[in-house]
Design a protein around this motif. Structure first.
Motif, PDB file in Angstrom:
ATOM      1  N   PHE A 293      -6.181  -1.908  11.826  1.00  0.00           N
ATOM      2  CA  PHE A 293      -5.784  -0.791  12.683  1.00  0.00           C
ATOM      3  C   PHE A 293      -5.854  -1.176  14.163  1.00  0.00           C
ATOM      4  CE2 PHE A 293      -7.189   2.743  15.369  1.00  0.00           C
ATOM      5  CZ  PHE A 293      -6.094   3.586  15.249  1.00  0.00           C
ATOM      6  N   ILE A 294      -6.954  -1.814  14.553  1.00  0.00           N
ATOM      7  CA  ILE A 294      -7.120  -2.202  15.960  1.00  0.00           C
ATOM      8  C   ILE A 294      -6.028  -3.172  16.392  1.00  0.00           C
ATOM      9  CG2 ILE A 294      -8.626  -3.391  17.606  1.00  0.00           C
ATOM     10  CD1 ILE A 294      -9.675  -0.690  16.901  1.00  0.00           C
TER      11      ILE A 294
ATOM     12  N   SER B 264     -12.101  -4.472   7.071  1.00  0.00           N
ATOM     13  CA  SER B 264     -10.793  -5.125   7.196  1.00  0.00           C
ATOM     14  C   SER B 264      -9.737  -4.091   7.579  1.00  0.00           C
ATOM     15  CB  SER B 264     -10.419  -5.850   5.901  1.00  0.00           C
ATOM     16  OG  SER B 264     -10.345  -4.941   4.813  1.00  0.00           O
ATOM     17  N   ASN B 265      -9.827  -2.892   7.011  1.00  0.00           N
ATOM     18  CA  ASN B 265      -8.915  -1.815   7.382  1.00  0.00           C
ATOM     19  C   ASN B 265      -9.059  -1.473   8.857  1.00  0.00           C
ATOM     20  OD1 ASN B 265      -7.017   0.270   6.939  1.00  0.00           O
ATOM     21  ND2 ASN B 265      -7.940   0.718   4.962  1.00  0.00           N
TER      22      ASN B 265
ATOM     23  N   ALA C 201      -8.428   8.071  17.717  1.00  0.00           N
ATOM     24  CA  ALA C 201      -8.934   6.767  17.275  1.00  0.00           C
ATOM     25  C   ALA C 201     -10.441   6.671  17.481  1.00  0.00           C
ATOM     26  CB  ALA C 201      -8.222   5.646  18.041  1.00  0.00           C
ATOM     27  N   GLY C 202     -10.934   7.243  18.595  1.00  0.00           N
ATOM     28  CA  GLY C 202     -12.371   7.231  18.852  1.00  0.00           C
ATOM     29  C   GLY C 202     -13.156   7.992  17.798  1.00  0.00           C
ATOM     30  N   VAL C 203     -12.631   9.134  17.395  1.00  0.00           N
ATOM     31  CA  VAL C 203     -13.271   9.920  16.329  1.00  0.00           C
ATOM     32  C   VAL C 203     -13.290   9.118  15.036  1.00  0.00           C
ATOM     33  CG1 VAL C 203     -13.053  11.984  14.878  1.00  0.00           C
ATOM     34  CG2 VAL C 203     -12.704  12.151  17.347  1.00  0.00           C
ATOM     35  N   TRP C 204     -12.175   8.466  14.746  1.00  0.00           N
ATOM     36  CA  TRP C 204     -12.103   7.656  13.526  1.00  0.00           C
ATOM     37  C   TRP C 204     -13.088   6.498  13.586  1.00  0.00           C
ATOM     38  CZ3 TRP C 204      -9.405   2.890  11.873  1.00  0.00           C
ATOM     39  CH2 TRP C 204      -9.317   2.797  10.481  1.00  0.00           C
ATOM     40  N   PHE C 205     -13.236   5.873  14.752  1.00  0.00           N
ATOM     41  CA  PHE C 205     -14.193   4.774  14.903  1.00  0.00           C
ATOM     42  C   PHE C 205     -15.598   5.238  14.543  1.00  0.00           C
ATOM     43  CE2 PHE C 205     -11.463   2.778  18.520  1.00  0.00           C
ATOM     44  CZ  PHE C 205     -10.514   2.426  17.578  1.00  0.00           C
TER      45      PHE C 205
ATOM     46  N   LEU D 112      -3.867  -0.971  18.869  1.00  0.00           N
ATOM     47  CA  LEU D 112      -4.530  -0.965  20.173  1.00  0.00           C
ATOM     48  C   LEU D 112      -4.583  -2.331  20.849  1.00  0.00           C
ATOM     49  CD1 LEU D 112      -7.529   1.400  19.270  1.00  0.00           C
ATOM     50  CD2 LEU D 112      -5.419   1.998  20.457  1.00  0.00           C
ATOM     51  N   LEU D 113      -4.968  -3.359  20.109  1.00  0.00           N
ATOM     52  CA  LEU D 113      -5.161  -4.695  20.708  1.00  0.00           C
ATOM     53  C   LEU D 113      -4.400  -5.744  19.907  1.00  0.00           C
ATOM     54  CD1 LEU D 113      -9.038  -4.410  21.255  1.00  0.00           C
ATOM     55  CD2 LEU D 113      -7.262  -4.086  22.992  1.00  0.00           C
ATOM     56  N   PRO D 114      -3.075  -5.749  20.027  1.00  0.00           N
ATOM     57  CA  PRO D 114      -2.265  -6.657  19.197  1.00  0.00           C
ATOM     58  C   PRO D 114      -2.478  -8.141  19.494  1.00  0.00           C
ATOM     59  CG  PRO D 114      -0.907  -5.551  20.843  1.00  0.00           C
ATOM     60  CD  PRO D 114      -2.236  -4.882  20.870  1.00  0.00           C
ATOM     61  N   GLU D 115      -2.980  -8.469  20.668  1.00  0.00           N
ATOM     62  CA  GLU D 115      -3.193  -9.877  21.033  1.00  0.00           C
ATOM     63  C   GLU D 115      -4.577 -10.390  20.645  1.00  0.00           C
ATOM     64  OE1 GLU D 115      -0.696 -11.666  22.218  1.00  0.00           O
ATOM     65  OE2 GLU D 115       0.576  -9.881  22.181  1.00  0.00           O
TER      66      GLU D 115
END
Length: 366
Positions: free
Chosen positions: A108-109, A103-104, A271-275, A113-116
């Motif tokens: 974040f996304i 859920s976190n 963000a990629g590293v976090w993913f 990054l993808l608000p829509e």
């Protein structure tokens, strides 16, 4: 045996590093700065020390029962019914942790990054990937972690070096302004984010079980140093106030990178590293949940549980976490006391009963 896969000590160390970084890489500096302000670095150091001090407890349990997971240890030590009750509690702990993390990830996304995009879609896609990884077996996703490890370390070092020109030493002053009490108030929630007890579910899969304890300690130490460094950079570059106001402060830190007005806006790389770290953390949690439940139910295979558990995990993540603010409040106020029961009190209880049984057996040999 439900899990026949075996992993090497080095692979296990990489899993520990990814797991400990997980949510902490992006979220820990903000939580620490909220409670301890510029003393967030001191709080992170204390938190890592507390985590390292808890590891011998897990190592002793793991060495006493080298072929058993924590769910099996509970039943072995406490008997069938009480043991299964404790095992079920551990399953719920691992499962709730997994639902919290996805859920976190979803929030974040959608926020950055993808608000829509509907959060449900993001969480479902992410969960499908995790189910596939766990289905393929521990050896597969552990090898993947080993492949990605140099990339994660390389990007981390690049971020640290790239933001050095933005450092202002005075942002960490005055030291101990708020006193030790507030530092400890920040340390305990941070300690609750490092759920090392889950690796007792993986100890039996390490091909050299006696070396698993050293790997757990060294992996936690390396991850801890990385977390301390990223917290330090957040405070030195953003300042305590801005770090506290940004839920994803490391993501905001990456926006400060500018090399020759050419290399900049690298937050997507962060963000990629976090993913990657989040993926492996959730995979470990989901694997531990499925394996633990299969052992509790005396099943011969855990894979049939993956899809039902995945559906429930998404639903639980959405139902129990209505927004990011709720998650932050839950982590700061509710999660520490909940997590401490599984990270400290129950392992101590299991070890105490094990030692007591050993003494009674020596006193009254049969």
């Amino acid at each position: 045996m439900l899990e026949n896969g075996k992993i090497g000590v080095r692979q296990f160390t990489v899993l520990v590093i990814f797991f400990q970084l997980g949510t902490s890489f992006l979220l820990a500096p903000s939580g620490l700065a909220t409670a301890a302000k510029q003393d967030a670095v001191i709080a992170s150091i204390l938190g890592i020390v507390f985590v390292l001090l808890s590891i011998p407890l897990y190592v002793v349990l793991g060495n006493k029962f080298p072929n058993l997971t924590i769910t099996q240890i509970s039943e072995e030590v406490l008997g069938k019914w009480l043991g299964k009750t404790v095992s079920l509690l551990y399953f719920l702990f691992f499962f709730i942790l997994a639902s919290q993390i996805i859920s976190n990830f979803g929030y974040f996304i959608t926020a950055q990054l993808l608000p829509e995009t509907p959060i449900q879609s993001i969480m479902i896609i992410f969960t499908i990937i995790i189910i596939m990884a766990v289905y393929l077996g521990i050896e597969v996703w552990t090898r993947a972690a080993e492949i990605f490890f140099p990339f994660v370390i390389g990007i981390f070092l690049f971020i640290i070096l790239a933001v050095i020109p933005e450092i202002k030493i005075q942002r960490v002053e005055p030291v101990f302004e708020e006193g030790l009490k507030l530092i400890l108030r920040a340390t305990i929630p941070f300690f609750g984010l490092q759920q090392s007890v889950i690796f007792l579910m993986l100890f039996p899969t390490v091909n050299r079980t006696k070396s698993a304890g050293k790997a757990l300690f060294s992996g936690t130490l390396l991850a801890g140093i990385m977390i301390i460094l990223i917290t330090l950079m957040n405070i030195l570059v953003l300042g305590a106030d801005l770090t506290a106001r940004n839920a994803y402060s490391t993501y905001a830190l990456a926006k400060k990178i500018s090399i020759g007005n050419f290399v900049e806006r690298l937050e997507s790389v962060v963000a990629g590293v976090w993913f990657l770290t989040i993926f492996f953390k959730v995979t470990i949690c989901f694997y531990a949940s499925a394996l633990g439940l299969a052992q509790i139910c005396n099943l011969k295979e855990f894979r049939p549980l993956l899809v039902p558990l995945g559906v429930i995990m998404v639903a639980l993540g959405l139902a129990s976490n209505p927004n990011q603010t709720y998650i932050e409040t839950f982590i700061a106020k509710t999660w520490p006391s909940f997590a401490l029961m599984f990270m400290l009190f129950l392992p101590l209880f299991l070890l105490g009963i094990t030692i007591l049984k050993g003494k009674l057996h020596k006193t009254n040999p049969t």
